[in-house]
Design a protein around this motif. Structure first.
Motif, PDB file in Angstrom:
ATOM      1  N   TYR A 230       0.835  -1.205   0.000  1.00 17.70           N
ATOM      2  CA  TYR A 230       0.000   0.000   0.000  1.00 17.70           C
ATOM      3  C   TYR A 230       0.865   1.248   0.000  1.00 17.70           C
ATOM      4  N   ASP A 231       0.388   2.282  -0.697  1.00 13.38           N
ATOM      5  CA  ASP A 231       0.991   3.615  -0.553  1.00 13.38           C
ATOM      6  C   ASP A 231       0.400   4.239   0.700  1.00 13.38           C
ATOM      7  N   ILE A 232       1.252   4.743   1.566  1.00 16.86           N
ATOM      8  CA  ILE A 232       0.799   5.307   2.839  1.00 16.86           C
ATOM      9  C   ILE A 232       0.901   6.819   2.806  1.00 16.86           C
ATOM     10  N   ARG A 233      -0.139   7.474   3.273  1.00 14.24           N
ATOM     11  CA  ARG A 233      -0.109   8.937   3.434  1.00 14.24           C
ATOM     12  C   ARG A 233      -0.580   9.270   4.833  1.00 14.24           C
ATOM     13  N   VAL A 247      -3.782   0.812  -2.474  1.00 16.13           N
ATOM     14  CA  VAL A 247      -3.008  -0.057  -3.373  1.00 16.13           C
ATOM     15  C   VAL A 247      -2.503   0.805  -4.531  1.00 16.13           C
ATOM     16  N   PRO A 248      -1.254   0.564  -4.972  1.00 15.04           N
ATOM     17  CA  PRO A 248      -0.650   1.454  -5.968  1.00 15.04           C
ATOM     18  C   PRO A 248      -1.519   1.667  -7.209  1.00 15.04           C
ATOM     19  N   GLU A 249      -2.221   0.643  -7.656  1.00 12.81           N
ATOM     20  CA  GLU A 249      -2.989   0.803  -8.908  1.00 12.81           C
ATOM     21  C   GLU A 249      -4.206   1.709  -8.739  1.00 12.81           C
ATOM     22  N   GLU A 250      -4.593   2.000  -7.490  1.00 14.12           N
ATOM     23  CA  GLU A 250      -5.723   2.903  -7.254  1.00 14.12           C
ATOM     24  C   GLU A 250      -5.269   4.280  -6.765  1.00 14.12           C
ATOM     25  N   ALA A 251      -3.954   4.469  -6.669  1.00 16.46           N
ATOM     26  CA  ALA A 251      -3.432   5.702  -6.069  1.00 16.46           C
ATOM     27  C   ALA A 251      -3.881   6.944  -6.838  1.00 16.46           C
ATOM     28  N   GLU A 252      -3.741   6.888  -8.137  1.00 17.06           N
ATOM     29  CA  GLU A 252      -4.081   8.060  -8.934  1.00 17.06           C
ATOM     30  C   GLU A 252      -5.576   8.369  -8.861  1.00 17.06           C
ATOM     31  N   ALA A 253      -6.375   7.321  -9.029  1.00 16.79           N
ATOM     32  CA  ALA A 253      -7.832   7.506  -9.017  1.00 16.79           C
ATOM     33  C   ALA A 253      -8.350   7.949  -7.643  1.00 16.79           C
ATOM     34  N   SER A 254      -7.578   7.658  -6.558  1.00 18.49           N
ATOM     35  CA  SER A 254      -8.036   7.968  -5.204  1.00 18.49           C
ATOM     36  C   SER A 254      -7.579   9.324  -4.705  1.00 18.49           C
ATOM     37  N   ALA A 255      -6.531   9.864  -5.321  1.00 18.33           N
ATOM     38  CA  ALA A 255      -5.861  11.034  -4.736  1.00 18.33           C
ATOM     39  C   ALA A 255      -6.834  12.190  -4.487  1.00 18.33           C
ATOM     40  N   LYS A 256      -7.634  12.514  -5.481  1.00 18.09           N
ATOM     41  CA  LYS A 256      -8.503  13.685  -5.372  1.00 18.09           C
ATOM     42  C   LYS A 256      -9.563  13.520  -4.286  1.00 18.09           C
ATOM     43  N   ILE A 283      -8.708   2.816   3.748  1.00 21.85           N
ATOM     44  CA  ILE A 283      -7.948   1.752   3.096  1.00 21.85           C
ATOM     45  C   ILE A 283      -8.601   1.545   1.731  1.00 21.85           C
ATOM     46  N   VAL A 284      -7.846   1.778   0.681  1.00 29.17           N
ATOM     47  CA  VAL A 284      -8.376   1.525  -0.660  1.00 29.17           C
ATOM     48  C   VAL A 284      -7.672   0.283  -1.192  1.00 29.17           C
ATOM     49  N   ASP A 285      -8.434  -0.785  -1.313  1.00 32.14           N
ATOM     50  CA  ASP A 285      -7.865  -2.029  -1.831  1.00 32.14           C
ATOM     51  C   ASP A 285      -8.205  -2.148  -3.317  1.00 32.14           C
ATOM     52  N   GLY A 286      -7.842  -3.260  -3.907  1.00 32.10           N
ATOM     53  CA  GLY A 286      -8.090  -3.431  -5.337  1.00 32.10           C
ATOM     54  C   GLY A 286      -9.580  -3.491  -5.643  1.00 32.10           C
ATOM     55  N   GLN A 287      -9.942  -3.104  -6.857  1.00 30.88           N
ATOM     56  CA  GLN A 287     -11.337  -3.194  -7.275  1.00 30.88           C
ATOM     57  C   GLN A 287     -11.773  -4.649  -7.235  1.00 30.88           C
ATOM     58  N   PHE A 302     -12.409   0.505   1.076  1.00 34.85           N
ATOM     59  CA  PHE A 302     -13.072   0.683  -0.213  1.00 34.85           C
ATOM     60  C   PHE A 302     -12.464  -0.276  -1.239  1.00 34.85           C
ATOM     61  N   PRO A 303     -13.324  -0.898  -2.038  1.00 36.26           N
ATOM     62  CA  PRO A 303     -12.793  -1.742  -3.127  1.00 36.26           C
ATOM     63  C   PRO A 303     -12.557  -0.859  -4.349  1.00 36.26           C
ATOM     64  N   GLY A 304     -11.383  -0.295  -4.458  1.00 32.73           N
ATOM     65  CA  GLY A 304     -11.100   0.685  -5.514  1.00 32.73           C
ATOM     66  C   GLY A 304     -11.455   2.080  -5.036  1.00 32.73           C
ATOM     67  N   ALA A 305     -11.033   3.088  -5.791  1.00 31.15           N
ATOM     68  CA  ALA A 305     -11.248   4.485  -5.401  1.00 31.15           C
ATOM     69  C   ALA A 305     -12.732   4.769  -5.191  1.00 31.15           C
TER      70      ALA A 305
END
Ligand code: TRP
Ligand code: ZN
Length: 460
Positions: A230-233, A247-256, A283-287, A302-305
């Motif tokens: 996971y990317d941690i903030r 999860v890294p693959e949802e990082a961009e979609a979740s940022a906003k 916690i944003v996990d994979g879709q 959340f399952p995905g952003a």
């Protein structure tokens, strides 16, 4: 009577005598194997209250093997010769009570522990269970998956309504809340994210141990554990630390959307009363990992952003569900009706549809599912997450608001969350509370038609 029948009779009598006195000359009776919940009667156990769970876990995603030591601090509520814990699957290796080896046996999801000395009402005691194995995923009566859900590189633990028994033994019913200390060891490079605050993290010999502490009372169904990459903030929101794991693959979609967590937290605290917990996050996990979001305490999953409405919903649950917890699964609409109504309020406050417009659009919709049953009486355990609980539950809340006006409504909401902060509540307690605080208003039709009545009520 044959000698054989005589022998059997003697053995049955002996067993009865031993059972009655706790097997050791002690006293007390066994705690019940369930709390008689109207939807999940075997969930939880009688005879004690847990005050604290200390879970010491190690998980290897490669082999899917979990080893655990669960130490529960509990208080006996009756003289106990034996008591049960809920546990599904896994292998129990050893049980101690107050440090002494205890006898135990398992039937179905019940782990029965017979303490060597028996326990007296009001005694505080510690029970430690050592266990291991591959935790299972549960398919609920409504078809959704919970419990221990393996992911590509780790696992996700979700517990609504009964899934937490797949990863630790406990009193798995929302009426028994406790504090938690969850320590998890995983292969170096992976992270373990749970409830509350991360108090330490150390790596040794290729394994990293994460120690989490959730000090405020928590129902076991909102305990969580996410293992993986996971990317941690870290930031702050409404005056408490925020910890998000994505999860890294949802990082961009979740940022906003996650950047709006402080705004959502502040809005919710302004409307519902002070935030009940000492940290927040997500916690944003994979879709598709779970197919649904869950209001896991402090840190919803959340399952995905998520979109903003879903973030609002799960953050609102921190007040409605996690701090004020349903006393039984029949009171689920107190969770979902309020969390859904929070979405309506958010939309209204953002200049979108008013709650009244949302109410009318729902009322006019032809969806028969919405009117399938009254929110306070789901038709079975497979229906506690159905639309009437969410949308028709929110419609009940909206009618209370309309009947009392905004000033009284927000006083009522904030008074309700204050009165039951870190506690439990049921539907009868809620209607009584509303009536007591708005004595001039007649809620008869709202309760009779909207909360408890069958079919689609007349237009209010
Ligand atoms: N209670 C969750 C929420 O509202 C959603 C949820 C959990 C759910 N389990 C479910 C929805 C099973 C449908 C089916 O955030
Ligand atoms: Zn919800």
């Amino acid at each position: 009577m044959s000698w054989f029948a005589r022998l059997r009779l003697v053995s049955v009598l002996l067993t009865l005598a031993l059972t009655a006195c706790g097997g050791d000359g002690g006293h007390g009776t066994p705690g019940s194997s369930g709390l008689g919940d109207p939807y999940f009667p075997k969930a939880g156990n009688g005879g004690y209250d847990v005050t604290h769970y200390a879970l010491d876990l190690a998980y290897d995603p490669g082999t899917r093997h979990l080893t655990g030591t669960a130490t529960l601090t509990a208080r006996a509520t009756q003289d106990l010769s034996a008591f049960n814990l809920d546990l599904r699957g896994l292998t129990v290796d050893r049980v101690t009570v107050e440090g002494d080896r205890a006898r135990w046996h398992r039937t179905g999801d019940e782990l029965t522990v017979r303490p060597p000395r028996g326990l007296a009402a009001r005694d505080t005691f510690r029970v430690t269970v050592r266990y291991s194995g591959t935790p299972v995923t549960i398919t609920d009566p409504d078809g959704s998956e919970e419990g221990w859900i393996p992911t590509v590189d780790g696992a996700l633990a979700l517990g609504e309504p009964i899934g937490s028994m797949t990863w630790f033994p406990g009193n798995h019913h929302p009426s028994d809340k406790a504090s938690y200390a969850i320590t998890v060891t995983v292969p170096e490079g992976l992270r373990a994210v749970s409830n509350g605050e991360l108090t330490s993290e150390r790596t040794e010999k290729g394994r990293t141990t994460f120690a989490w502490r959730a000090a405020e009372p928590m129902a076991s169904y909102v305990a969580t554990l996410a293992v993986g990459d996971y990317d941690i903030r870290r930031s702050t929101a409404a005056g408490v630390p925020a910890y998000t794991a994505v999860v890294p693959e949802e990082a961009e979609a979740s940022a906003k959307v996650l950047a709006r967590l402080p705004q959502v937290m502040e809005w919710a605290a302004y409307n519902f009363g002070p935030y009940p917990f000492s940290s927040t996050g997500a916690i944003v996990d994979g879709q598709g990992v779970s197919g649904y979001a869950l209001e896991t305490q402090n840190r919803p999953v959340f399952p995905g952003a998520p979109d903003i409405a879903l973030l609002v919903h799960e953050i609102a649950h921190q007040w409605f569900g996690n701090s004020v917890t349903p006393r039984s699964w029949q009171d689920m609409w107190l969770n979902e009706g309020f969390a859904t109504y929070a979405e309506w309020l958010w939309e209204e406050d953002q200049g979108g549809d008013t709650a009244q417009e949302t109410f009318e659009a729902l009322y006019d919709s032809e969806d028969a599912d919405l009117w399938a049953f009254p929110p306070a009486e789901p038709t079975g355990p497979g229906h506690i997450s159905d639309r009437p609980v969410y949308d028709r539950g929110a419609m009940v809340v909206h009618q209370i608001r309309r009947a009392v006006g905004d000033d009284t409504f927000y006083d009522l909401v904030q008074g309700w969350t204050a009165d039951h902060r870190h506690g439990t509540a049921d539907t009868a307690g809620f209607t009584a509370y509303v009536e007591e605080h708005a004595p001039d208003v007649d809620f008869g039709r709202v309760w009779a038609d909207w909360l408890y009545g069958e079919g689609k009520p007349d237009r209010p």
